[in-house]
Design an enzyme around this catalytic site. Sequence first.
Site, PDB file in Angstrom:
ATOM      1  N   THR A 189       1.004  -1.182  -0.083  1.00 36.57           N
ATOM      2  CA  THR A 189       0.109  -0.154   0.012  1.00 36.57           C
ATOM      3  C   THR A 189       0.864   1.237   0.222  1.00 36.57           C
ATOM      4  OG1 THR A 189      -0.110  -0.347   2.360  1.00 36.57           O
ATOM      5  CG2 THR A 189      -2.190  -0.838   0.981  1.00 36.57           C
TER       6      THR A 189
ATOM      7  N   LYS B 111       0.762   4.985  -2.123  1.00 35.54           N
ATOM      8  CA  LYS B 111       0.983   6.577  -1.415  1.00 35.54           C
ATOM      9  C   LYS B 111       1.963   7.203  -2.167  1.00 35.54           C
ATOM     10  CE  LYS B 111      -0.240   4.028   2.999  1.00 35.54           C
ATOM     11  NZ  LYS B 111       0.305   3.450   4.039  1.00 35.54           N
TER      12      LYS B 111
HETATM   13  O1  73E Z   1       1.512  -7.061   1.084  1.00 33.12           O
HETATM   14  C1  73E Z   1       0.872  -6.498   2.076  1.00 33.12           C
HETATM   15  C2  73E Z   1      -0.505  -5.982   2.254  1.00 33.12           C
HETATM   16  O2  73E Z   1      -0.243  -4.733   1.290  1.00 33.12           O
HETATM   17  C3  73E Z   1       0.860  -7.671   3.358  1.00 33.12           C
HETATM   18  O3  73E Z   1       2.202  -8.194   3.375  1.00 33.12           O
HETATM   19  C4  73E Z   1       0.377  -7.330   4.522  1.00 33.12           C
HETATM   20  O4  73E Z   1      -1.039  -6.716   4.127  1.00 33.12           O
HETATM   21  C5  73E Z   1      -0.806  -5.620   3.500  1.00 33.12           C
HETATM   22  C6  73E Z   1      -2.474  -5.213   3.592  1.00 33.12           C
HETATM   23  O5  73E Z   1      -3.359  -5.917   2.827  1.00 33.12           O
HETATM   24  C7  73E Z   1       0.245  -8.287   5.727  1.00 33.12           C
HETATM   25  N1  73E Z   1       0.854  -8.240   6.986  1.00 33.12           N
HETATM   26  C8  73E Z   1       0.354  -9.559   7.524  1.00 33.12           C
HETATM   27  N2  73E Z   1      -0.161 -10.223   6.592  1.00 33.12           N
HETATM   28  N3  73E Z   1       0.058  -9.457   5.351  1.00 33.12           N
HETATM   29  C9  73E Z   1       0.586  -9.707   8.802  1.00 33.12           C
HETATM   30  C10 73E Z   1       0.506 -11.330   9.230  1.00 33.12           C
HETATM   31  C11 73E Z   1       0.789 -11.566  10.474  1.00 33.12           C
HETATM   32  C12 73E Z   1       0.951 -10.388  11.419  1.00 33.12           C
HETATM   33  C13 73E Z   1       0.766  -9.366  11.235  1.00 33.12           C
HETATM   34  C14 73E Z   1       0.779  -8.807   9.930  1.00 33.12           C
END
Ligand code: 73E
Length: 815
Positions: free
Chosen positions: A654, A658
């Site tokens: 994201t 931005k």
């Molecule tokens: O690619 C991003 C994505 O833009 C992705 O890595 C992230 O989520 C964003 C919003 O969709 C994300 N964070 C986690 N999994 N995907 C995550 C997993 C476990 C703990 C905390 C965060």
Amino acid sequence: MPKNLYTKNALKEAIAGKLQRHFACEVADATKDQIYEACALVVRDALTEHMIQTQNEVEKYGERQVHYLCMEFLVGRSLRNNAYNLGMLDELTAALKEMGYEMADIFEQEADPGLGNGGLGRLAACYMDGMATTGVRGTGYSIRYEHGIFKQKIEDGQQVELPDSWLASGDVWQIPAMDDTREVRIGGTIDTHFDENGKLVVEYHDYTPVLAVPYDMPISGYDTGNIARLRLWEAKSPIALDMKLFSSGEYLKALEKHAMAETISMVLYPEDNHREGQSLRLKQQYFLVSATLQDICAKHKAKYGTLANFAHKHVLHINDTHPTLVIPELMRILMDDNDMSWENAWNITSQSVAYTNHTVMPEALECWPVSLVQELMPRIMQIIHEINERFCRDLWNYFPNDFQKISRLAIVSDGIVRMAHLAIAGSFSINGVSALHSDILKERVFKDFYTIYPAKFRNVTNGIAHRRWLCEANPKLAALIESKIGKGYRKHPSELQVLANYGEDKALLAQLGQIKRDNKLRLAEYIKEHNGIEVNMDSIFDVQVKRLHEYKRQMLNILHIISLYHKLKDNPGMDFVPRTFVFGSKAAPGYAVAKKTIQLIHSIANMINNDPDIGDKLKVVFIEDYKVSLAEMIMPAAEISEQISIAGKEASGTGNMKFMMNGALTIGTMDGANVEICEAVGRENIFIFGMETPEAEALAASGNYEPMLIYQNDPVIKRVMDHMIHGFGDGVDYTDLANLLLHGGNGGPADRYMSLKDFSSYAVAQERVGEMYRRPENWNYMSLMNIANSGRFAADRSVAEYAQNIWRVKTNFAF
Ligand code: 73E
């Protein structure tokens, strides 16, 4: 739109009133902190009024409501955002000015609540803004962590984590709602039997009661009276009052239970894209889910007297699998507390829950040992077993006799509960967060589930709160845009497209360049003050800010910087477009490779920044404690946005959106939402490089990737790697990182994320960046095309898609 009742003078009066009543002081004697708090209280009054109105309307019309559950909400600061959305920012600025204060100084007093790690938590916050603005009746639910993400200090080039106690100054925006306190039960044992009427009775023994106390943050929408509410649950123990335990002499046991209960909301887990198998994390998940559902169900019953129509009135949206226990918990409430049959309860549950997947990283896919779920929530485990049994019977119809496949797809197998499988079985919708990611889910990660339930799978590409990230963070750019296309894009972000008509407008392109320069200057001043580094204002500000993770490949960026250093050392007089490389990144405290990578950035920064041969042609800057408020300064100043993850691994990203919206050009792989950014701006307005997903996946699967061969055959890479092995003159040994790239380790293959493989095409793309920068008018044109085509990445659009295709609720958003 509610009228802004606050003129400048009314605001001055209101602020003075708050100062008097809350701090017993006059404006002249107030500290900046007190001024901030007084402003916040004034704005909060306006918000709570709207919140009550919104709640009343929800009550009155009984429309379907959206409940968005997420373990993280990275909301960022509220004062400026709320003042902007309520249309009182200009008056507030003027009022403060007359009182002798600069608006920016006052905003700086606010704590930056760190209730999240990165993209996942920030997305949830952007969607609250989107829901409020597009008229969705939405509530977010999360935990009121006493300590959010740690504060990052850099000492001797290394990350040190300090606790973040944001509540001390950050609780102005939270309104306690004690009457809605709920009790969550953790641990203990259960007895289930049928009474004489054949009714199921579940008895709980020896559990630990935990009180969930809600605090509500009103989230304003832009130009609307609609308010989204963020409900944060705090864990409190009722045990201190348990005189029975005390009088029977069981002090220690009582104290232990007390401490356990209050620990639940003590700290946010600082891992991003990684699962933490600790029991506290599972308790946090159940705490969030149980408190939230009890709350929703109690209110629903009070209104309708039954939960039979629950699915018509509510959507429970789970942001990744972390709140998946909503499924068995809703089953429990419907069956145990409301006498519903399994079949009815299952129909209601599976028609109420929608699931968004955010990652395909295997280390992030959640699995919990059956024994732990059993120990902490025995009734829930019983229900999960039953869901699993019925689900496996269903699977048998699809894949008769294929025991292996059924065991692979089962929810419970080998003593493990697979949360994603539970989420898929128990929800009516599953979506990925970019087109590419959603395809990967269908074709690979959840392939078999997709063949069974094709209609459940969807895509909703992520989006960002464009008013925060463009209008508020970059007011000069917003003013320029508005001078050409008006203010309509604030509510209709696709109108940004009209800017594309101004590609030939030389004056506009020059103004765009000037605004970027002004924003760069602000960042340069920050860097001078905090890092003591003087950066070249004519250099390209090339920025990689995001969590530190190997798949995001900060390493590829670093290797390339070292190669540029070598080039310049060989030929200091060469015609070189100067560069300032900016990093900002936190590493999970237990992630050794990530932490060492931060140290590596500091080692090369020291070497390069202090080399007289290099001068101001190349600088490397690491910005400490990257967070939302810093991002709001960094994004507008960036010229190059580094989005260089290995293809197929970044679900969306994201930050990429931005940057684009603020006119930075992307250098990136065809990963996540970069693919759609490329489609939006055209190949000629972005710097794409590297393997695409099929190639990267095939190469990894073949087992034939040998980075050692690249090292041996590519002299540029060989020199970079040799330099890393020999060190950078500060005595720190980086052979561990070099070995990971060349030989593998930690149970993984050499260069698992294939930085060496993509290095040469990255270097070529970076050369194109340099060439393009020599022609400012072309550069500014490309920048304009990025801004013009960024409207589709607004959160309003994403939220409206969720509303239309998944939640089935109305919005006022026009696509
Ligand atoms: O690619 C991003 C994505 O833009 C992705 O890595 C992230 O989520 C964003 C919003 O969709 C994300 N964070 C986690 N999994 N995907 C995550 C997993 C476990 C703990 C905390 C965060």
